[in-house]
Write a protein that holds these residues in place. Structure first.
Motif, PDB file in Angstrom:
ATOM      1  N   LEU A   1       0.697  -0.965   0.038  1.00 32.13           N
ATOM      2  CA  LEU A   1      -0.090  -0.023  -0.144  1.00 32.13           C
ATOM      3  C   LEU A   1       0.903   1.291   0.041  1.00 32.13           C
ATOM      4  O   LEU A   1       0.480   2.174  -0.760  1.00 32.13           O
ATOM      5  CB  LEU A   1      -1.021   0.077   1.314  1.00 32.13           C
ATOM      6  N   ASP A   2       2.001   1.287   0.655  1.00 29.96           N
ATOM      7  CA  ASP A   2       2.905   2.460   0.659  1.00 29.96           C
ATOM      8  C   ASP A   2       3.460   2.947  -0.461  1.00 29.96           C
ATOM      9  O   ASP A   2       3.816   4.021  -0.737  1.00 29.96           O
ATOM     10  CB  ASP A   2       4.213   2.118   1.697  1.00 29.96           C
ATOM     11  N   ARG A   3       3.342   1.910  -1.704  1.00 34.18           N
ATOM     12  CA  ARG A   3       3.955   2.122  -2.819  1.00 34.18           C
ATOM     13  C   ARG A   3       2.912   2.570  -3.877  1.00 34.18           C
ATOM     14  O   ARG A   3       3.265   2.786  -5.212  1.00 34.18           O
ATOM     15  CB  ARG A   3       4.779   1.050  -3.385  1.00 34.18           C
ATOM     16  N   THR A   4       1.660   2.379  -3.512  1.00 37.37           N
ATOM     17  CA  THR A   4       0.504   2.699  -4.692  1.00 37.37           C
ATOM     18  C   THR A   4       0.341   4.183  -4.804  1.00 37.37           C
ATOM     19  O   THR A   4       0.465   4.894  -3.784  1.00 37.37           O
ATOM     20  CB  THR A   4      -0.564   2.035  -4.311  1.00 37.37           C
ATOM     21  N   ASP A   5      -0.383   4.480  -5.942  1.00 35.15           N
ATOM     22  CA  ASP A   5      -0.654   5.910  -5.973  1.00 35.15           C
ATOM     23  C   ASP A   5      -2.002   6.436  -5.328  1.00 35.15           C
ATOM     24  O   ASP A   5      -1.992   7.481  -4.800  1.00 35.15           O
ATOM     25  CB  ASP A   5      -1.045   6.026  -7.482  1.00 35.15           C
ATOM     26  N   ARG A   6      -2.730   5.463  -5.147  1.00 40.35           N
ATOM     27  CA  ARG A   6      -4.037   5.812  -4.455  1.00 40.35           C
ATOM     28  C   ARG A   6      -4.750   4.363  -3.919  1.00 40.35           C
ATOM     29  O   ARG A   6      -4.431   3.286  -4.469  1.00 40.35           O
ATOM     30  CB  ARG A   6      -5.168   6.379  -5.531  1.00 40.35           C
ATOM     31  N   VAL A   7      -5.290   4.846  -2.747  1.00 41.75           N
ATOM     32  CA  VAL A   7      -5.949   3.573  -2.029  1.00 41.75           C
ATOM     33  C   VAL A   7      -7.315   3.837  -1.752  1.00 41.75           C
ATOM     34  O   VAL A   7      -7.972   5.036  -1.385  1.00 41.75           O
ATOM     35  CB  VAL A   7      -5.334   3.352  -0.634  1.00 41.75           C
ATOM     36  N   CYS A   8      -8.238   3.015  -2.191  1.00 45.80           N
ATOM     37  CA  CYS A   8      -9.859   2.879  -1.919  1.00 45.80           C
ATOM     38  C   CYS A   8     -10.051   2.054  -0.749  1.00 45.80           C
ATOM     39  O   CYS A   8      -9.844   0.888  -0.783  1.00 45.80           O
ATOM     40  CB  CYS A   8     -10.582   2.382  -3.245  1.00 45.80           C
ATOM     41  N   PHE A   9     -10.734   2.663   0.424  1.00 46.86           N
ATOM     42  CA  PHE A   9     -10.856   2.063   1.559  1.00 46.86           C
ATOM     43  C   PHE A   9     -12.344   1.740   1.536  1.00 46.86           C
ATOM     44  O   PHE A   9     -13.324   2.525   1.423  1.00 46.86           O
ATOM     45  CB  PHE A   9     -10.528   2.601   2.920  1.00 46.86           C
ATOM     46  N   VAL A  10     -12.719   0.142   1.531  1.00 47.38           N
ATOM     47  CA  VAL A  10     -13.885  -0.422   1.405  1.00 47.38           C
ATOM     48  C   VAL A  10     -14.432  -0.699   2.754  1.00 47.38           C
ATOM     49  O   VAL A  10     -13.888  -1.740   3.275  1.00 47.38           O
ATOM     50  CB  VAL A  10     -14.187  -1.365   0.192  1.00 47.38           C
ATOM     51  N   ASP A  11     -15.913  -0.532   3.193  1.00 49.02           N
ATOM     52  CA  ASP A  11     -16.207  -1.138   4.340  1.00 49.02           C
ATOM     53  C   ASP A  11     -17.904  -1.300   3.869  1.00 49.02           C
ATOM     54  O   ASP A  11     -18.643  -0.634   3.530  1.00 49.02           O
ATOM     55  CB  ASP A  11     -16.326  -0.078   5.459  1.00 49.02           C
ATOM     56  N   GLU A  12     -18.072  -2.498   4.341  1.00 44.55           N
ATOM     57  CA  GLU A  12     -19.591  -3.148   4.006  1.00 44.55           C
ATOM     58  C   GLU A  12     -19.868  -2.929   2.488  1.00 44.55           C
ATOM     59  O   GLU A  12     -20.926  -2.476   2.030  1.00 44.55           O
ATOM     60  CB  GLU A  12     -20.653  -2.602   5.005  1.00 44.55           C
TER      61      GLU A  12
ATOM     62  N   THR B   1      -3.991   8.470  -0.237  1.00 42.23           N
ATOM     63  CA  THR B   1      -2.557   7.749  -0.117  1.00 42.23           C
ATOM     64  C   THR B   1      -2.669   6.877   1.212  1.00 42.23           C
ATOM     65  O   THR B   1      -3.458   7.174   1.973  1.00 42.23           O
ATOM     66  CB  THR B   1      -1.592   8.830   0.084  1.00 42.23           C
ATOM     67  N   HIS B   2      -1.803   6.020   1.225  1.00 47.58           N
ATOM     68  CA  HIS B   2      -1.773   5.234   2.349  1.00 47.58           C
ATOM     69  C   HIS B   2      -1.380   5.648   3.677  1.00 47.58           C
ATOM     70  O   HIS B   2      -2.339   5.597   4.466  1.00 47.58           O
ATOM     71  CB  HIS B   2      -0.607   4.115   2.172  1.00 47.58           C
ATOM     72  N   HIS B   3      -0.471   6.692   3.669  1.00 46.28           N
ATOM     73  CA  HIS B   3      -0.132   7.321   4.883  1.00 46.28           C
ATOM     74  C   HIS B   3      -1.251   8.527   5.111  1.00 46.28           C
ATOM     75  O   HIS B   3      -1.621   8.566   6.440  1.00 46.28           O
ATOM     76  CB  HIS B   3       1.046   8.174   4.778  1.00 46.28           C
ATOM     77  N   GLY B   4      -1.941   8.888   4.321  1.00 46.07           N
ATOM     78  CA  GLY B   4      -3.036  10.194   4.484  1.00 46.07           C
ATOM     79  C   GLY B   4      -4.236   9.233   5.149  1.00 46.07           C
ATOM     80  O   GLY B   4      -4.814   9.714   6.105  1.00 46.07           O
ATOM     81  N   LEU B   5      -4.505   7.989   4.804  1.00 44.76           N
ATOM     82  CA  LEU B   5      -5.607   7.129   5.471  1.00 44.76           C
ATOM     83  C   LEU B   5      -5.358   6.572   6.797  1.00 44.76           C
ATOM     84  O   LEU B   5      -6.121   6.451   7.700  1.00 44.76           O
ATOM     85  CB  LEU B   5      -6.122   5.854   4.543  1.00 44.76           C
ATOM     86  N   LEU B   6      -4.021   6.456   6.930  1.00 41.42           N
ATOM     87  CA  LEU B   6      -3.638   6.213   8.260  1.00 41.42           C
ATOM     88  C   LEU B   6      -3.996   7.034   9.380  1.00 41.42           C
ATOM     89  O   LEU B   6      -4.139   6.874  10.362  1.00 41.42           O
ATOM     90  CB  LEU B   6      -2.228   5.589   8.198  1.00 41.42           C
ATOM     91  N   ASP B   7      -3.697   8.438   9.007  1.00 42.09           N
ATOM     92  CA  ASP B   7      -3.787   9.489   9.847  1.00 42.09           C
ATOM     93  C   ASP B   7      -5.379   9.914  10.164  1.00 42.09           C
ATOM     94  O   ASP B   7      -5.357  10.427  11.238  1.00 42.09           O
ATOM     95  CB  ASP B   7      -3.179  10.502   9.161  1.00 42.09           C
ATOM     96  N   ARG B   8      -5.946   9.432   9.156  1.00 41.03           N
ATOM     97  CA  ARG B   8      -7.470  10.322   9.534  1.00 41.03           C
ATOM     98  C   ARG B   8      -8.527   9.100   9.536  1.00 41.03           C
ATOM     99  O   ARG B   8      -9.682   9.557   9.623  1.00 41.03           O
ATOM    100  CB  ARG B   8      -7.933  11.232   8.106  1.00 41.03           C
TER     101      ARG B   8
ATOM    102  N   ARG C   1      -6.711   0.004  11.627  1.00 38.87           N
ATOM    103  CA  ARG C   1      -6.767  -1.290  12.177  1.00 38.87           C
ATOM    104  C   ARG C   1      -6.807  -2.340  11.168  1.00 38.87           C
ATOM    105  O   ARG C   1      -6.488  -3.326  11.451  1.00 38.87           O
ATOM    106  CB  ARG C   1      -8.055  -1.116  13.009  1.00 38.87           C
ATOM    107  N   VAL C   2      -7.161  -2.170  10.060  1.00 38.65           N
ATOM    108  CA  VAL C   2      -7.116  -3.054   8.855  1.00 38.65           C
ATOM    109  C   VAL C   2      -5.838  -3.452   8.423  1.00 38.65           C
ATOM    110  O   VAL C   2      -5.187  -4.485   8.674  1.00 38.65           O
ATOM    111  CB  VAL C   2      -8.316  -2.719   7.785  1.00 38.65           C
ATOM    112  N   VAL C   3      -5.034  -2.440   8.201  1.00 32.22           N
ATOM    113  CA  VAL C   3      -3.547  -2.577   7.656  1.00 32.22           C
ATOM    114  C   VAL C   3      -2.783  -2.905   8.627  1.00 32.22           C
ATOM    115  O   VAL C   3      -1.867  -3.453   8.358  1.00 32.22           O
ATOM    116  CB  VAL C   3      -3.340  -1.440   6.641  1.00 32.22           C
ATOM    117  N   LEU C   4      -2.626  -2.380   9.768  1.00 34.83           N
ATOM    118  CA  LEU C   4      -1.652  -2.474  10.992  1.00 34.83           C
ATOM    119  C   LEU C   4      -2.030  -4.068  11.375  1.00 34.83           C
ATOM    120  O   LEU C   4      -0.933  -4.559  12.098  1.00 34.83           O
ATOM    121  CB  LEU C   4      -1.981  -1.567  12.005  1.00 34.83           C
ATOM    122  N   ARG C   5      -2.860  -4.677  11.077  1.00 30.58           N
ATOM    123  CA  ARG C   5      -3.269  -6.011  11.683  1.00 30.58           C
ATOM    124  C   ARG C   5      -2.121  -6.984  10.815  1.00 30.58           C
ATOM    125  O   ARG C   5      -1.798  -7.944  11.497  1.00 30.58           O
ATOM    126  CB  ARG C   5      -4.830  -6.641  11.155  1.00 30.58           C
ATOM    127  N   GLU C   6      -1.665  -6.569   9.565  1.00 36.33           N
ATOM    128  CA  GLU C   6      -0.724  -7.163   9.007  1.00 36.33           C
ATOM    129  C   GLU C   6       0.643  -7.422   9.937  1.00 36.33           C
ATOM    130  O   GLU C   6       1.539  -8.200   9.632  1.00 36.33           O
ATOM    131  CB  GLU C   6      -0.358  -6.610   7.564  1.00 36.33           C
TER     132      GLU C   6
END
Length: 596
Positions: free
Chosen positions: A523-534, A542-549, A555-560
């Motif tokens: 995820l850290d190397r992609t241009d854009r991330v789409c977070f899907v819920d339900e 971006t990956h870091h932007g979504l981590l912050d907000r 919770r989903v990605v840090l589970r790795e």
């Protein structure tokens, strides 16, 4: 020398079994009619030999040396012609046999790809297996026998004319005897046809039962049902054996009739010929000719009954092939497909709100991996709902979508055969770069024969992580315009995953790529991330932007980072790894995807 199989099998005529066999004859009409012409000449040469021998004997009894030499030379010429036409006919017959087999395999495999996940719902596993093992041979034999059958019919007609011109009574015996023989044999063909059909259906069901048993053996043992299923298989196996015996009984009667009836015919013609020779109605040479013709007719008559048998078998086999070719897919082509050029622009899934911009590397993250996989299915038109440039994907031909958009997931299999052919079947030259990108070079280097090493069934000689990297290699070699990867690094260790992520981003730079994953290293190397819920996109960035907000995203990605959830930690790219018995990477392709 003709190269088989043909690159393009064409569009078969699937209106009926007869139409399909006719399509094969029309498709290979050059070699089919060449074989028929050569077979006719071959049988004519054989049919003329007794007449020439009779003339030579008559010349010898008259002490006419000139005529004897002439007829001996004629006999030599006929013998040479028979040898040449026989060899040439056989070569063309083999080509026709193999061509019909190969093209049937091609059109059925192509149809299997079109049906995808609908295939097991349309046809039993046993039916599909039997088409590829026995039916193709029956169809090839049906096309092959057309030459010898036609030649035999012409030979019988020729012999009949010769006998009628020599002796009307003997000629009438042949004229009346041949149809009677064929009628008697045809009485056995119909019950044989029915019993072959019944046996074939039972064989297909039993083969499917065996496949189910093997696939679910571990589950059956767990619930104590192994003995019950084994007994059921044993019972059905005995029923198939009994059906096979009944079919063999009719076949044995047919084989006996093919020998007995022509033999009786031979005795009758010989007795009549001897009677006419004693009464002076025919010469000694003609008597020899009649006896030779009576013996000769056994072969073409038997070939005619063989032709009826093989054409019947071929018709039964073609009927099953047509049933497969006419099976409908869950994703039919539209009546008027849109132009391939219009398959461009943003790839989107309106149901979830995922939008993939051209030239970007987009990641789809979901707390439920099945949700991301379903979105990938819609984007690749393995399920309806995706769009491209604002147009629904179901407006385009399925082949066009498959050519432009490739979905590669962990349900894909490695095939038996040389590894090189498995990864790069078209010899594109992209294999070395793809091996480097997927960090799979060490796997090949550790094999005894490198890329020429044989792959075991479903790649079972490789560990789960190795299989995953090799599947990624195959997807990269395909080099599609849009590549959709579903969990491409879930079974490798963190170090290997980091290398793959870096190289994958470089290799696909500027090309549309979708990666369904929750790995921070990717995820850290992609241009854009789409977070899907339900099932719906709740955030993009971006990956870091979504981590912050987005706490839910974090919770989903840090589970790795949890070692218990990190895939196969034992697979560090070790080429000597003999495979992980607990790895689930070899599950069957439930999604019906066309393998990269």
């Amino acid at each position: 020398m003709r190269k088989l199989p043909d690159a393009d099998p064409g569009a078969p005529d699937d209106r009926s079994a007869t139409h399909y066999l006719g399509w094969l004859v029309r498709r290979y009409h050059v070699t089919v009619f060449a074989a028929i012409a050569l077979a006719v000449l071959w049988m004519l040469c054989q049919a003329l030999v007794p007449a020439v021998i009779g003339r030579a004997i008559d010349a010898a009894t008259r002490h006419d040396r000139h005529d004897l030499i002439v007829w001996c030379l004629v006999l030599s010429g006929i013998g040479a012609g028979q040898a040449y036409t026989g060899v040439a006919r056989h070569r063309f017959a083999v080509v026709n046999f193999l061509s019909a087999m190969f093209v049937t395999v091609q059109v059925t495999v192509r149809q299997a790809g079109r049906l995808g996940s609908a295939l097991p719902r349309r046809l039993d596993t046993g039916e599909v297996v039997a088409i590829g093992t026995s039916d193709i041979r029956s169809i090839g034999a049906a096309i092959d026998i057309t030459a010898r059958g036609t030649g035999s019919l012409v030979a019988v007609i020729t012999v009949t004319v010769i006998l009628l011109t020599t002796s009307v009574p003997l000629g009438l015996v042949v004229v009346l005897g041949v149809p009677i023989l064929m009628a008697v044999v045809s009485l056995l063909i119909r019950p044989l046809h029915h019993r072959q059909q019944v046996t074939r259906e039972q064989q297909g069901l039993l083969t499917g039962r065996a496949a189910d048993l093997v696939g679910g053996l571990r589950v059956l043992r767990g619930i104590g049902g192994e003995a019950v299923m084994a007994e059921r298989y044993r019972t059905e196996s005995q029923e198939l054996r009994a059906a096979g015996v009944r079919t063999a009984g009719v076949e044995s009667l047919l084989e006996a009739a093919q020998v007995l009836l022509p033999g009786i015919f031979l005795v009758l013609v010989t007795w009549l010929g001897a009677h006419f020779a004693l009464s002076g109605q025919i010469t000694v040479g003609q008597l020899v000719s009649f006896y030779a013709y009576a013996a000769f007719l056994v072969a073409p008559l038997r070939q005619l009954t063989e032709a009826l048998d093989k054409l019947t078998r071929g018709h039964v086999a073609a009927r099953r092939v047509v049933a497969m070719l006419t099976a409908t897919t869950d994703l039919p082509d539209p009546p008027a497909p849109a132009a391939p050029e219009s398959l461009a622009g943003e790839l989107a899934d309106p149901e979830s709100g995922v939008v993939v911009h051209p030239g970007e590397i987009t990641a789809i993250v979901s707390a439920q991996p099945a949700e991301a996989a379903l979105i990938a299915d819609r984007l690749g038109r393995y399920a309806e709902g995706g769009t491209a440039g604002g147009r629904r994907l179901d407006e385009f031909g399925l082949a066009t979508v498959r050519e432009r958009i490739l979905v590669a997931d962990n349900d894909a299999h490695l095939f038996s055969g040389p590894l090189r052919d498995d990864l790069d079947p078209h010899g594109s030259g992209l294999l070395p770069a793809a091996l480097h990108t997927a960090a799979a070079t060490d796997i090949v280097e550790a094999l005894p024969e490198g890329l020429d090493s044989e792959v075991a069934e479903r790649g079972r000689s490789f560990s789960g992580g190795q299989q995953q990297r090799l599947r990624l290699v195959r997807a990269l070699v395909a080099d599609p315009g849009t590549l959709i990867l579903v969990e491409p690094t879930s079974a490798v260790d963190a170090h290997t995953e980091a290398r793959i992520a870096d190289r994958l981003i470089t290799a696909r730079a500027g090309r549309t790529t979708v990666i369904c994953t929750s790995s921070p290293l990717v995820l850290d190397r992609t241009d854009r991330v789409c977070f899907v819920d339900e099932g719906r996109v709740v955030a993009t960035g971006t990956h870091h932007g979504l981590l912050d907000r987005e706490p839910a995203y974090a919770r989903v990605v840090l589970r790795e980072d949890d070692p218990s959830d990190g895939g196969d930690p034992g697979d560090g790219g070790d080429p000597t790894d003999g495979g992980d018995p607990g790895d689930e990477g070899d599950l069957s392709d439930e999604g019906g995807r066309v393998l990269p």
